[in-house]
Design a protein around this motif. Structure first.
Motif, mmCIF file in Angstrom:
data_model
loop_
_atom_site.group_PDB
_atom_site.id
_atom_site.type_symbol
_atom_site.label_atom_id
_atom_site.label_comp_id
_atom_site.label_asym_id
_atom_site.label_seq_id
_atom_site.Cartn_x
_atom_site.Cartn_y
_atom_site.Cartn_z
ATOM 1 N N ARG A 441 0.815 -1.205 0.000
ATOM 2 C CA ARG A 441 0.000 0.000 0.000
ATOM 3 C C ARG A 441 0.854 1.263 0.000
ATOM 4 N NH1 ARG A 441 -5.457 -0.371 1.271
ATOM 5 N NH2 ARG A 441 -5.088 -2.364 2.293
ATOM 6 N N ASP A 547 -8.738 -5.326 -3.316
ATOM 7 C CA ASP A 547 -8.334 -4.031 -2.769
ATOM 8 C C ASP A 547 -7.579 -3.248 -3.826
ATOM 9 O OD1 ASP A 547 -7.215 -1.866 -1.343
ATOM 10 O OD2 ASP A 547 -7.265 -3.021 0.518
ATOM 11 N N GLN A 549 -5.913 -0.597 -3.504
ATOM 12 C CA GLN A 549 -4.779 0.144 -2.959
ATOM 13 C C GLN A 549 -3.641 -0.766 -2.528
ATOM 14 O OE1 GLN A 549 -6.233 2.724 0.141
ATOM 15 N NE2 GLN A 549 -7.572 3.868 -1.236
ATOM 16 N N VAL A 617 -11.662 -1.114 -0.658
ATOM 17 C CA VAL A 617 -10.525 -0.830 0.206
ATOM 18 C C VAL A 617 -10.732 -1.550 1.534
ATOM 19 C CG1 VAL A 617 -9.221 0.973 1.398
ATOM 20 C CG2 VAL A 617 -10.176 1.406 -0.883
#
Length: 832
Positions: A441, A547, A549, A617
């Motif tokens: 991330r 996800d 990110q 997320v």
């Protein structure tokens, strides 16, 4: 053997001193604690009647010594026998010591290499004890070392079965040994006493990325779960606990193995010592040291306790660099670590950079066509691809400088570029040996403008952590690399400082205060002013695939802006390849390899964009952070990414390679003569484009994405007036693939028409398969598939009757027949 050794907790650390250069049997490789066999172990010698057993203690299940629960654990869980040997003498009258034949202990396949070779090559390799021997032994108060030369052999070589169906496993042989029927491997075993006083455990926290040791402690029957996780770290204590800055009692020492080339030692040292900044921030001066082994006395860098950095020369790139460690299973204390750097990765980087700087040449990574060959059970710990993928990223370098002519690979510019890459890689692997996991991330930390700032990025980095897989920071086409931000991450990021603080800060002696101090460090991850810099997501976050990110090979806060630039860079690369006039001394394989690397980059960018559609997320916050743990992306962001996927991957003009360039995509004929499977000589642009499009179309059409979009609608019904729904995704795909594109009539662009037909065939085939073999039982998903099939059937029926071009008419009728046959057939339920 002294009686004092019997029953004493020892640590068995196995390593490969020599290997075969392929298939994961690599000289200098530390064996993994996650391997199926041959892992490092807590062991004991036990005397059972007239023999001595080497037993692996079962450390995964425990209870407080002397309690009834401890007796229950002992009754429930078994240790393992690694080896046994009969006594060779009666006990000595004075010391009680007995003689044993050590060769009987070590002349066996403790690591399970025979099984590993059998699985990799599908040959009947077996351990040959008659031609194996203990080549060296030595002992001291700190360690006993046994170096064993093991022979593996097979009497015959299996060959592929003629006419076997496609997909049948094929027998192969090691290519890097003179005779594949015989090979030697030297195994290095170190036995060391485990610390008498185990290091205090430090609780693992989901917000901070450390490798962990896990035990099931059954002492407390009222605990919610017996499972306890504590982080892996070195034992680091201040000499002066009261001083704000103190040297450690025992520093973490990395030894530079003699295999390291002289030219890289200074940069590798810089990469190691860069971590001292994070330790100084928590009060340790010179926590990490780099030393060179003495030349006048024997020194074994493979011995447990001698953390080392070595150079590996394998037959093919296997990982680029790797940084595994061995830990005390009782406490998580790191006892040993070995970083390995592959020579082929560095060699490729140097070659690429010389062409990157040249306006008369183009990027090429000589090693990147090979795929990594090492596989491990735990990718987060044992299979780090940072160095390998960083090297491949260099193939996207464009000739941005005005200098004319090829540059010398040993020029100062080339050398500086290679060393920056090497420092980046070293810092990443040292982070692993300090206990840190990947943080995928961290690459979202910078804005696009910040990434273009050379001063900012060189001083403070491109990413919030060196533990990410960040792509090379490339400037937009038309700008030189010197005008852009730093290509590599050569400094620690804020996450790295914070993670080291969690793992190594001195804590109060009292348990409640220590727990509160640790909690205070972890809670910084949700603080508004630090949340972006300290965000954490690791391998499992990436592998779950939802996800947007926590993923690899993205860079910057805006994934669409990143994708736009990356696609423009690849398109510019193809244009430069086409315009460039070949010279007699050029590498004939360069255009094909450069195009291949550009296509792989497009595939990676496609996955970055794809992750945004339906993206959710996932935050690792503790309760009370006031942030949603599960947070779907805004619909506007998803739609923007979907638009880029349609425009850049599903349009007929998505991949245009001029005919002249296609005629220069020659294979490496010298490599072909050694190839087991020749494949094809020419490169099919149509197949390449279809492969890219499949990588986008398959996830966009998947029933899993449709379900997630419906779930996201429910999660955001209080804030999202117009969520992205599967009906919209499929409608936009239908428009892009069928309705918005003109029918390929005679006289139109034949190349574009053929590419469009390929994509249309792929779409209709997938739609038919979704109807015939559904994977979802959701009513709205099944209704959507039926609706899309019916609409396309009507459109195909009308379009095929209006088509005048023979090829187009046949294509449309074939698609119509495929869809009608599917709708008439019985559905095969694949869902639960």
């Amino acid at each position: 053997m002294s009686p004092q050794v019997l029953g004493k907790p020892l640590f068995l650390s196995p390593k490969l001193a020599t290997g075969i250069g392929e298939a994961g049997v690599l000289g200098g490789l530390m064996q993994s604690r996650y391997a199926q066999v041959g892992r490092p172990q807590w062991v004991e010698f036990r005397k059972v009647q007239q023999q001595v057993q080497l037993v692996a203690v079962n450390s995964a299940y425990t209870a407080a010594r002397g309690t009834p629960q401890a007796k229950a654990v002992q009754a429930a869980f078994s240790p393992s026998l690694l080896a046994a040997v009969p006594l060779a003498s009666a006990p000595d009258a004075k010391t009680g010591a007995v003689l044993i034949d050590a060769s009987a202990l070590w002349l066996s396949d403790v690591l399970g290499l025979a099984l590993h070779l059998q699985r990799n090559y599908r040959q009947s390799y077996g351990f040959d004890p008659r031609q194996s021997s203990i080549s060296q032994t030595r002992s001291s108060e700190q360690a006993a070392v046994f170096e064993v030369t093991q022979h593996f052999a097979t009497a015959s070589i299996a060959v592929p079965t003629p006419g076997a169906p496609p997909g049948t496993p094929v027998s192969t042989v090691p290519a890097a040994v003179p005779d594949p029927r015989s090979l030697f491997v030297q195994v290095h075993y170190t036995l060391t006493p485990l610390p008498e006083q185990p290091m205090p455990r430090r609780k693992a926290d989901q917000r901070v990325g450390y490798f962990t040791s896990t035990v099931a402690d059954f002492t407390d029957d009222l605990a919610r779960t017996p499972r306890q996780q504590f982080i892996n770290r070195w034992r680091l204590e201040k000499k002066d606990p009261s001083a704000p800055l103190s040297e450690p009692v025992q520093p973490i020492v990395f030894w530079l193995d003699p295999t390291l080339p002289d030219a890289y030692r200074a940069t590798i040292t810089e990469g190691v010592l860069a971590w001292n900044q994070a330790f100084e921030a928590i009060g340790f001066h010179n926590a990490i040291e780099v030393r060179t082994p003495p030349t006048d006395t024997p020194f074994d860098t493979l011995q447990t306790g001698h953390a080392s950095i070595r150079w590996m020369t394998n037959a093919q790139p296997a990982f680029g660099a790797i940084g595994p460690s061995h830990v005390d299973p009782r406490s998580g204390e790191i006892l040993d670590a070995h970083i390995a750097l592959e020579s082929l990765s560095s060699r490729a980087v140097r070659a690429v950079r010389s062409q990157y700087l040249s306006s008369s040449s183009l990027p090429l990574n000589g090693a990147a066509d090979a795929t990594p060959t090492v596989t491990h059970a735990h990718p987060a710990d044992d299979f780090c691809m940072h160095a390998y993928t960083a090297a491949e990223q260099l193939t996207l370098g464009l000739d941005m400088l005005a200098a004319q002519g090829a540059l010398d690979p040993d020029s100062p510019e080339v050398r500086a570029f290679v060393l920056a890459y090497l420092k980046d890689t070293t810092m990443h692997e040292v982070g692993h040996t300090l206990g840190l996991r990947h943080n995928f991330r961290a690459s979202r930390w910078r804005s696009a403008a910040e990434l273009d700032d050379p001063v900012l990025t060189r001083a403070h980095g491109n990413s919030a952590s060196v533990m990410d897989y960040a792509p090379m920071n490339l400037p937009a086409p038309g700008k030189s690399i010197e005008q852009g931000g730093a290509p590599f991450q050569t400094t620690l990021g804020p996450y790295d400082f914070w993670a080291i603080a969690y793992g190594y800060s001195a804590l109060p002696a009292e348990a409640p205060q220590a727990e509160q101090a640790l909690l205070a460090i972890a809670e910084r991850s949700a603080a508004p002013q630090e949340a972006e810099a300290l965000a954490y997501g690791t391998d499992e976050d990436n592998l779950l695939g939802v996800d947007p990110q926590a993923l690899t090979f993205d860079l910057g806060r805006d994934p669409v802006a990143f994708a736009d630039r990356r696609i423009a860079i690849v398109q510019d690369l193809f244009q430069r390849l086409d315009r460039r006039v070949p010279a007699p001394r050029d590498d004939a394989n360069l255009p094909r390899r450069a195009v291949g690397h550009g296509l792989r980059e497009l595939a990676r960018v496609g996955q970055v964009l794809m992750r945004q559609v339906g993206g959710v997320v996932t935050r690792r916050d503790a309760p009370g952070s006031r942030r949603d743990a599960i947070d779907p992306l805004p619909a506007a962001v998803q739609r923007e990414a979907l638009g880029r996927l349609i425009d850049h991957y599903l349009a007929p003009q998505a991949l245009r390679l001029p005919p002249g360039l296609q005629r220069r995509l020659a294979p490496d004929f010298m490599a072909l003569q050694d190839a087991v499977s020749l494949g094809r000589l020419d490169a099919s642009v149509a197949e390449l484009q279809l492969s890219l499009q499949r990588g986008v179309l398959a996830p966009l059409m998947s029933e899993g994405l449709a379900e997630r979009l419906l779930d996201n609608r429910d999660k955001t019904s209080d804030r999202e007036p117009r969520p992205l729904l599967p009906q919209e995704v499929h409608a936009r795909l239908m428009a892009a693939i069928w309705r918005a594109s003109p029918l390929a009539q005679a006289g139109s662009d034949a190349q574009a028409a053929e590419r469009l037909r390929n994509l249309q065939r792929e779409h209709v085939t997938r739609l038919a398969a979704m109807w015939l073999r559904p994977t979802s039982n959701r009513a709205d998903v099944r209704a959507l598939v039926w609706q899309q099939a019916q609409q396309l059937q009507r459109w195909l029926s009308s379009a095929s009757s209006r088509a005048t071009d023979a090829t187009t008419k046949a294509h449309l009728k074939a698609c119509l027949e495929t869809l009608q046959s599917a709708l008439r057939a019985s559905v095969v339920r694949g869902g639960g």
